[in-house]
Design a protein around this motif. Structure first.
Motif: not given
Length: 163
Positions: A84-90, A105-106, A112-113, A136-138
Motif C-alpha cells: 500500500v505504501g509503495a502504491l501511494r508513493t507511485l 519525501i515531504d 518513500a526513499y 532528483y526528478w521522479l
C-alpha cells in the motif's frame, strides 16, 4: 487412490506455500515416514523430468515452485505486487510528475526513499538528477502506463469528466 507422491504433489500445489513434514502428513492422512519416502520419490521425478517446476526443501518446509531458470519469464508475465505504501508513493509521483524527490519525501515521509528504490527496480519510475540541485526528478515510465493500462482507462475518465 493416487500414489502418495502424486497426492503430495497436489497438496503442495494447492497449498501454494512451504509445508513441514507434519503438515503434509496431516493433509495426506499418513505418517511422516511415508511422507519422507514419497517426497524423495517426487523430488526424484521432478529432477529427471523436463519440467518448469521442482520440489525443494526450504527452511520453512517443502515447496512446489518454479525453477530458478524461469525467473525472468515470471517477472515479465506476473505483475509486480506492491504494498500500500509503495502504491501511494507511485500514485503521488504519477499525479505530480515530474516531482522532486525532496518534495515527495515531504509528502510521503522518509519511507518513500525505500518505495522509490523499489519502484525504480521494478521499472515503474525513472529518476534523473536535477541540474540545479542535489535532489532528483521522479516520473513514471512507459512500463507504468502499460502495467496499469492507463491508456485504456484515461479515455473513459475524460468522457465521464466532460459529462
Amino acid at each position: 487412490m493416487p500414489r502418495l507422491a502424486t497426492q503430495i504433489e497436489a497438496i503442495l500445489y494447492l497449498k501454494g506455500k512451504p509445508l513441514s513434514l507434519t503438515e503434509i502428513a496431516e493433509c495426506a492422512r499418513c505418517d511422516r515416514s511415508a511422507v519422507e519416502d514419497a517426497l524423495i520419490e517426487l523430488m526424484s521425478d521432478y529432477a529427471y523430468r523436463d519440467s518448469a517446476l521442482e520440489v525443494v526443501e526450504t527452511p520453512k518446509g517443502y515447496s512446489l515452485q518454479l525453477r530458478a531458470s524461469f525467473a525472468t519469464l515470471m517477472q515479465s508475465l506476473v505483475p509486480a505486487e506492491l504494498g500500500v505504501g509503495a502504491l501511494r508513493t507511485l500514485a503521488a509521483i504519477a499525479i505530480k510528475q515530474p516531482i522532486a524527490q525532496t518534495e515527495l519525501i515531504d509528502l510521503r515521509g522518509s519511507g518513500a526513499y525505500q518505495h522509490v528504490q523499489e519502484l525504480i527496480s521494478l521499472g515503474f519510475v525513472s529518476r534523473r538528477r536535477q541540474t540545479d540541485g542535489r535532489s532528483y526528478w521522479l516520473q513514471v515510465t512507459n512500463k507504468f502506463h502499460q502495467h496499469f493500462e492507463l491508456d485504456n482507462l484515461l479515455p473513459s475518465l475524460r468522457t465521464s469528466s466532460q459529462s
